[in-house]
Design an enzyme around this catalytic site. Sequence first.
Site, short mmCIF file in Angstrom:
data_model
loop_
_atom_site.label_atom_id
_atom_site.label_comp_id
_atom_site.label_asym_id
_atom_site.label_seq_id
_atom_site.Cartn_x
_atom_site.Cartn_y
_atom_site.Cartn_z
CD1 TRP A 171 0.05 -1.69 2.96
CD2 TRP A 171 0.84 0.39 3.24
NE1 TRP A 171 0.96 -1.72 4.00
CE2 TRP A 171 1.46 -0.46 4.20
CE3 TRP A 171 1.19 1.74 3.22
CZ2 TRP A 171 2.40 0.00 5.11
CZ3 TRP A 171 2.12 2.20 4.14
CH2 TRP A 171 2.71 1.33 5.07
CG ASN A 172 5.15 1.17 0.43
OD1 ASN A 172 4.71 0.34 -0.36
ND2 ASN A 172 6.43 1.35 0.60
N PRO A 196 -3.57 -5.78 -5.82
CG PRO A 196 -5.15 -4.09 -6.19
CD PRO A 196 -4.79 -5.50 -6.60
CB SER A 247 7.12 -7.40 5.66
OG SER A 247 6.30 -8.54 5.59
CD GLU A 268 12.74 -5.10 -5.75
OE1 GLU A 268 13.08 -5.22 -6.92
OE2 GLU A 268 13.46 -4.55 -4.89
CG LEU A 269 11.62 -9.03 0.60
CD1 LEU A 269 12.16 -10.29 1.24
CD2 LEU A 269 10.13 -9.15 0.33
CB CYS A 302 11.39 -0.29 0.74
SG CYS A 302 11.42 0.23 -0.98
CD GLU A 400 11.04 -1.87 6.59
OE1 GLU A 400 10.33 -2.89 6.72
OE2 GLU A 400 11.38 -1.41 5.49
P1 NAD Z 1 3.37 -7.10 4.23
O1 NAD Z 1 4.41 -8.09 3.94
O2 NAD Z 1 2.62 -7.23 5.48
O3 NAD Z 1 2.31 -7.07 3.05
C1 NAD Z 1 2.66 -6.83 1.71
C2 NAD Z 1 1.54 -7.35 0.84
O4 NAD Z 1 1.55 -8.75 0.86
C3 NAD Z 1 0.17 -6.93 1.36
O5 NAD Z 1 -0.60 -6.51 0.29
C4 NAD Z 1 -0.37 -8.18 1.98
O6 NAD Z 1 -1.78 -8.24 1.92
C5 NAD Z 1 0.25 -9.25 1.11
N1 NAD Z 1 0.35 -10.58 1.73
C6 NAD Z 1 0.31 -10.90 3.04
N2 NAD Z 1 0.44 -12.23 3.21
C7 NAD Z 1 0.56 -12.78 1.99
C8 NAD Z 1 0.75 -14.10 1.49
N3 NAD Z 1 0.81 -15.15 2.31
N4 NAD Z 1 0.84 -14.28 0.16
C9 NAD Z 1 0.79 -13.24 -0.69
N5 NAD Z 1 0.62 -11.96 -0.28
C10 NAD Z 1 0.51 -11.72 1.05
O7 NAD Z 1 4.08 -5.68 4.13
P2 NAD Z 1 3.43 -4.29 4.40
O8 NAD Z 1 3.64 -3.97 5.83
O9 NAD Z 1 2.05 -4.19 3.87
O10 NAD Z 1 4.36 -3.39 3.45
C11 NAD Z 1 5.44 -2.74 3.93
C12 NAD Z 1 6.71 -3.56 3.72
O11 NAD Z 1 7.02 -3.57 2.33
C13 NAD Z 1 7.90 -2.94 4.37
O12 NAD Z 1 8.66 -3.94 5.00
C14 NAD Z 1 8.68 -2.33 3.23
O13 NAD Z 1 10.03 -2.17 3.43
C15 NAD Z 1 8.38 -3.26 2.12
N6 NAD Z 1 8.58 -2.59 0.83
C16 NAD Z 1 9.67 -2.90 0.08
C17 NAD Z 1 9.90 -2.26 -1.14
C18 NAD Z 1 11.10 -2.58 -1.98
O14 NAD Z 1 11.11 -2.22 -3.15
N7 NAD Z 1 12.11 -3.24 -1.45
C19 NAD Z 1 9.01 -1.31 -1.58
C20 NAD Z 1 7.92 -1.00 -0.79
C21 NAD Z 1 7.70 -1.67 0.40
#
Ligand code: NAD
Length: 545
Positions: A171-172, A196, A247, A268-269, A302, A400
Site C-alpha cells: 500500500w505504500n 493490489p 515485508s 523487494e522487501l 523501503c 524497520e
Molecule cells: P506485508 O508483507 O505485510 O504485506 C505486503 C503485501 O503482501 C500486502 O498486500 C499483503 O496483503 C500481502 N500478503 C500478506 N500475506 C501474503 C501471502 N501469504 N501471500 C501473498 N501476499 C501476502 O508488508 P506491508 O507492511 O504491507 O508493506 C510494507 C513492507 O514492504 C515494508 O517492510 C517495506 O520495506 C516493504 N517494501 C519494500 C519495497 C522494496 O522495493 N524493497 C518497496 C515497498 C515496500
Amino acid sequence: MVADHGVLDPETDPLATFVLEPDDLRELAGRVVGSPEAGTRTHHAPWTRAPLATLPQSTAEDVARAARAARAAQRRWGAVPARDRARLLLRVHDLLLERQSDVLDLVQLENGKARGAAYEEVADVALVARHLGRAAPRYLAPERRPGLVPGLTSVRVRHDPVGVVGVVAPWNYPLSLTLGDVLPALAAGDAVLLRPDPQTPLTALWVVELLEDAGMPRGLVQVVLGDGPTVGAAVVDHVDHVVFTGSTETGRVVAARAAERLVPSTLELGGKNGMYVAEDVDVEAAAEGAVRACFGGTGQLCMSVERLYVHRDVHDAFAAAFARRTRALRVGTGLDHRADIGSLTSAEQLARVVEHVEDALSGGARVLAGGVHRTDLGPYVYEPTVLEGVGEHARASRDETFGPVVALSPVASDDEAVAALNDSAYALNASVWTRSTRRGAALAARLRAGSVNVNDGYQASWGSVAAPQGGRGASGWGHRHGREGLLALTATRTVAVQRGVHGVRVGGRTVLPPLGPGRVLSGDPERWTAAATAVLRAARGARLR
Ligand code: NAD
C-alpha cells in the site's frame, strides 16, 4: 474526478461525500474479477477514517478464472513485436502525465501521503515507461553468443515472454508498485495478474483504465482483490513469475510457495537503510538531503533512511541543522502542495512508529525533533522525528520502523561508519555524503547494499531506471528496473544451429567429413578424444572465449 480541493477538516469534511462520482466508482469496480460469495470490502481514507469506496472481492476460483483470462490474452500479446509493445508504454507515459491530477488525488486519498510524495510516484512511473518504451526492444532482441565450434556453431539467445506475471503489491507506493511493475511485464510480452493491497485498490483499478485507454488490449491485466494470505497467495499459485513487494516475513512465505511450483520470484522487501555524513560536507546541504532521505513518503518507503551516522567533527552542527529543518517541515493533509509530510496510512503503522519511539526513549534516547502524534491533524499523523542516543539494541536501531523516525549517532571514522552501516540483516539502500566523490566511491565499494547513493538519499539510484534496483539478505532478491528487471520477466532460450553435420562438399568432393557426436560413438573414440583434447588446448592458447 474529485469534487473539491483543500486541507481536510475531519470534523466537517467526511470524505465519503466528496470523493468519487458514482459512475467513476462503478466503472472501476467493474474491473475487479470478483464474485458475490467473496462479499465486498470498504476501505477508508487515512486522513479521516471516512469510507472511500466499497468494492467486490475475489475468491480463489476468481483468481484461477482471472489467470485463465490473462493467459488467453497473453498468447496474442506475446506475438506482438517488441517494438509495437514498447509504443504502448510511450503512450502510457503521455497519458499518465496528462491525467496526473486524478491519480495524485487517488494516491493521496488511499495512502494519506503528501502531494509531493504522490507526485514522486507519477514521475517514477513516467521514467520507467519512457526508458522501457525506448530501450525494451533492444534489451529483448536475440543476442549472438560465441558457439561451441567457431564458424560452425551459431548461437542466439532469445528472451521470450514468461507468460503470466503475478504482481502482489503493498500500500505504500500504490502507483509505483503496481503500474511500475506492470509496465516491464507488458514490454516483455507478458500478461499480469495484479493483486493490489486492500488499502489501495482504487489506484490499481485506475491504472488498468489508463492502460486500456492507452491502447492495451482488454484483459491483459487482470485485477483481483482480497487478503494477502488467501487471494495474494492464490495469485502465486497461478502465475509463471511472482513480483512481490512487502515485508521480509511475508516475502519468505511467498518465495516458499512459488518455489513449491518451481516458479521464480522477485522479492523487494524491507530495509533499515543507513546514511553516513563525513566531516568534509556542507552541513546545511547534507542536512537538507537527510530530511528528504528520511521523511519522503512519510518514511513509509523501503529505501528511506532510518539510521544516520555523522562524523563527530560535524556531528553537533549537523544535528542542529537537521533538527531545525525537520521541525520546519509542514505536516498535514489535503489535496494540494501545502503539506510537505502527510499522514501515516493505518492504525498499524501508527502503532509501530509509536512503539519504536517509546522503546527508544525508555532506553535513554532523546528527541531532537518531532515525537508527537498530531491527532489535531488526522488520526494517523505523526511528526517527523529525530532521535539521538538510541541504544544499540533498541527496535529503532535494528528493526524497520517504516515511518518518519531516524536515529542519529556520531562516528569517529570512515571505518566505524562502514561497520555501522553494514551491521544489519537488511541490505537494500545506503547513502554516503562527502565532498570528495572519490572518497564516496571508495566507501560505496565497502557497503553491503543493493544500491548506494553518494550525496543523495535514494532518488539518484531509484530514479536511474536504466540501472537495476533490488536488495540482498533480508531485503530480498532479484531486481526491478533496467535490463535486469525486464529480463527477469522473460524465459531465456538458447538456440544453437550446428553446421557441418552433413559434411561440406565443394564441386562434388567432400572437403570436410561429417562432424558431430556420432563420431565419438561410431568412430575411434581414443583418436577422437585425443583430437578433441588437442583442440581444447589450441583454443586455450588462441584465447578463445
Ligand atoms: P506485508 O508483507 O505485510 O504485506 C505486503 C503485501 O503482501 C500486502 O498486500 C499483503 O496483503 C500481502 N500478503 C500478506 N500475506 C501474503 C501471502 N501469504 N501471500 C501473498 N501476499 C501476502 O508488508 P506491508 O507492511 O504491507 O508493506 C510494507 C513492507 O514492504 C515494508 O517492510 C517495506 O520495506 C516493504 N517494501 C519494500 C519495497 C522494496 O522495493 N524493497 C518497496 C515497498 C515496500
